[in-house]
Write an enzyme that holds these catalytic residues in place. Sequence first.
Site, PDB file in Angstrom:
ATOM      1  N   HIS A   1       0.857  -1.178   0.000  1.00 42.41           N
ATOM      2  CA  HIS A   1       0.000   0.000   0.000  1.00 42.41           C
ATOM      3  C   HIS A   1       0.895   1.230   0.000  1.00 42.41           C
ATOM      4  O   HIS A   1       1.343   1.684   1.070  1.00 42.41           O
ATOM      5  CB  HIS A   1      -0.907   0.020   1.238  1.00 42.41           C
ATOM      6  CG  HIS A   1      -2.069  -0.912   1.150  1.00 42.41           C
ATOM      7  ND1 HIS A   1      -2.450  -1.743   2.190  1.00 42.41           N
ATOM      8  CD2 HIS A   1      -2.928  -1.164   0.140  1.00 42.41           C
ATOM      9  CE1 HIS A   1      -3.505  -2.442   1.822  1.00 42.41           C
ATOM     10  NE2 HIS A   1      -3.814  -2.112   0.587  1.00 42.41           N
TER      11      HIS A   1
ATOM     12  N   PHE B   1       3.322   0.101   3.126  1.00 41.46           N
ATOM     13  CA  PHE B   1       3.021  -0.806   4.228  1.00 41.46           C
ATOM     14  C   PHE B   1       2.319  -2.043   3.677  1.00 41.46           C
ATOM     15  O   PHE B   1       1.888  -2.090   2.536  1.00 41.46           O
ATOM     16  CB  PHE B   1       2.129  -0.106   5.268  1.00 41.46           C
ATOM     17  CG  PHE B   1       2.697   1.194   5.768  1.00 41.46           C
ATOM     18  CD1 PHE B   1       3.587   1.208   6.827  1.00 41.46           C
ATOM     19  CD2 PHE B   1       2.372   2.402   5.163  1.00 41.46           C
ATOM     20  CE1 PHE B   1       4.135   2.402   7.284  1.00 41.46           C
ATOM     21  CE2 PHE B   1       2.912   3.591   5.608  1.00 41.46           C
ATOM     22  CZ  PHE B   1       3.793   3.591   6.680  1.00 41.46           C
ATOM     23  N   HIS B   2       2.235  -3.070   4.532  1.00 49.41           N
ATOM     24  CA  HIS B   2       1.412  -4.242   4.271  1.00 49.41           C
ATOM     25  C   HIS B   2       1.853  -5.044   3.046  1.00 49.41           C
ATOM     26  O   HIS B   2       1.052  -5.326   2.152  1.00 49.41           O
ATOM     27  CB  HIS B   2      -0.061  -3.844   4.094  1.00 49.41           C
ATOM     28  CG  HIS B   2      -0.561  -2.869   5.114  1.00 49.41           C
ATOM     29  ND1 HIS B   2      -1.457  -1.862   4.813  1.00 49.41           N
ATOM     30  CD2 HIS B   2      -0.281  -2.738   6.435  1.00 49.41           C
ATOM     31  CE1 HIS B   2      -1.718  -1.159   5.894  1.00 49.41           C
ATOM     32  NE2 HIS B   2      -1.015  -1.671   6.905  1.00 49.41           N
ATOM     33  N   PRO B   3       3.114  -5.464   2.947  1.00 53.63           N
ATOM     34  CA  PRO B   3       3.520  -6.278   1.792  1.00 53.63           C
ATOM     35  C   PRO B   3       2.810  -7.624   1.788  1.00 53.63           C
ATOM     36  O   PRO B   3       2.683  -8.279   2.824  1.00 53.63           O
ATOM     37  CB  PRO B   3       5.030  -6.441   1.993  1.00 53.63           C
ATOM     38  CG  PRO B   3       5.250  -6.234   3.465  1.00 53.63           C
ATOM     39  CD  PRO B   3       4.225  -5.227   3.891  1.00 53.63           C
TER      40      PRO B   3
END
Length: 620
Positions: free
Chosen positions: A401, A554-556
Site C-alpha cells: 500500500h 506498508f502491508h507487503p
Amino acid sequence: MTTRTALDGLVAALLADDGRSAWPAAVPRRLGDMLAAMPGSARTGMRLAAAAVDAYACTRTGRRLHALTPAAREDVLSAMGGRAALLPFLDAVKVPVLLAAATERMLHSPQPRHPAPREDPPLLCVPSERWPDRSTADAVVVGSGAGGAMAARTLARAGMRVLVLEEGRHWTTAEFARRPPLERFTELYRGGGATVALGNPPILLPVGRAVGGTTVVNSGTCYRTPARVLARWCDSFGVALAEPALFDARLDEVERTLQVAPQSTDVLGGNGRLALQGADRLGWHATPLRRNAPGCRGSCQCVVGCPSGAKQSVQLSVLPDACSAGARIVTRARVQRILVETDRPGEPRACGVAVQRPDGTVFEILAPLVVVAAGALHTPALLRRSGLGRHPRLGRNLAVHPAVSVAGRFPHPVSGSPAVLQSVGIEELHADGILLEATAPPPGMGSFVLPGVGRELRAELEGAEHLATLGAMIADQSPGRVLGRSHPLPYYNLTPDDGRRLLRALHAMAEVLFAAGAVEVLTGIPTAPRVRTMPQLADVLAEAPVRRLHLSAFHPTGTAAMGADPAAFPVDPYGSLRGVRGVTVADGSLLPSCPGVNPQITIMAAALSVAEEVLRRDGV
C-alpha cells in the site's frame, strides 16, 4: 574531519541549535544510537551525507559546519536548499534527525502520568540459546506474526505438538511503558526501520521483528476483507477458501479473538475529530475505525508497541491460547532452511528445519509439517535457501500500500489530549482504491516530513501541536518482486496510474483539512511545502512529480500467492507449497492480490483457513 563531528554539525544546523535549550545538544547521541541499529548501508549513507554537507560548508565558508555560528550554518543549508536538485537530499537527511530530535524534545518535556499497564498473559517463550541441538515436533511454524500465530493456535488446539520460531525477541507491555518510543522503534523494526524497496522511486517499507511480528507495531486498524476482493480471489484465481460466506465466518472468529470494535470517541483525539468534521462539511462518508484495542487509553504509540496493553496484538491475544494448548515459542531463532527428504522418487517432503542462534551455532527441529509465516519479504528468501524456490512466480506479485501524508496547521492546538494513532477512516474514494485515515504518530515517526531547515524547521517542530495529519494509502497496481536468498531485496516501481492516485489522495486530504478549518496545508512536496488555498494546491500538484513526494509503503503481500493455476501460483488454493509435501504457507504472502485495506485480519483469516485445511487433509 571526523564523521562524528560532521554529524554533530549537521544536526546543529538542521535544528538551529544555539545552545539555549538542552535537548538539541542530546540529539547527535540519540541519532548515533539509532543509526547503530540500522543496516550498514543506512549508516554509511547518513555519515557520507553529513560529510558532504560539511565539505560544502568548507567550500563556501572555509570552515567546517560545527565551527560556524548558528546563522552561518543556516546560511549554508539555505544555500543548498535553494538548489531544487538538492532538496530531496536534504529531506532524506532530515528523516532520521527528526526521529531523534522529536524523542529528545519529548523526554525534556513534562510527561503525563499513565496508569500501570495491564499484566500480559503468559507465554511459553524459550531463547534459542537455551534450546537443545536436536528436538522434534508435529509442526514447526516459522514466524509468530498474524498468520503464524493463528496457524499455531489452530494446530495446537487440535492436539499437535507445535513449535513457533521467531527471529526477534519477546517484549512485554511493561517494557513498552518504561522505554522511550525511539528506543523501542529501533529494536522492534527490522534494520531499525530502514527497510527500503528499491525502485523508482525507492520507498520505505517498515516491517516488525518481535514475538507477535508486525502486529506489535501496526496501528490496530481492523478492516474486513472487501467483498469485491474475495469475489475476485474466488472467481478469478480459484481460491475456494475465499468463498465469501466461508471467509466471512473466519473473519468473525478473528474479530472475536482480537475483540474488534469501533474506536470509542473519547480517545479519537484532535486529529480524529477534525477529520470527522472536515469530511462532514464535504458530505463525505467518515467513521471511527474498527480496532483491536478495547479500553484504549490514547497513548498514540501503537507503532512502537502499546504501553498500556490495550491493543490486542497476537502476542497478547492469539499466542497465549496457542501456548495454553501446548505450543512453545523459540525466540532469537533465524531459520536457515527447511530440511527436505525424498521418501519416494520425485516427491520431496519436508522433515524439519535448521535454525541459527545469534552466536552462529545451529540446531535442528525435526517435524513432518513446516508452516512458513515469515512474511511477504522473508518467506520467498527462506524457500529459496531451502531449495524450494523454483517456481517462476515465487517472489513476484509483491503488492504493498503506497502511502503519502499531509498536515494541516490550525490556529488552535490539535494534540495534547489522549489520541489514537489511526482513528478515523474516510472512504469517499475507496471504490477507486484510495483510503484516507486520520493519523497521529509519535513525534517524528510518521511518514510526513516537516519542511524547512534551521530556524524554520525548529519552529515547525516546536509548533507541531497545531498540526493535524492525514495519511492515504492506495491499493496498488504496481506489482513488485522480492529478490535474494540470504537477505530479501524488495524491488518495486510505482506505475504512472498509481502516482496519479497518490496525487489525487493528497488533493482529497487537503480538502478535508481546509474544510475542517486549517489555515494552511503542509504538502510534503519539497519545492512547494505550503499552500493556503485549494486552487494554490491544484497549481502545485499540476507541476509536482510524484517521485518528489515523501512516500512510504506498508502491508507487503502476495509473494507466494495461492491459486488454482499451477503455472501462475507457487501455492495451491489450500495453502500448500507446490513441488514439495509438508510445507504450508500461512502469511501475507498467500494473498493473490492487494486486499485494498489494512490486512491483519485478512491474513489471520487466511491462516486459519489453511491450518484447518491441513487438519482436514491429515485427518487430525
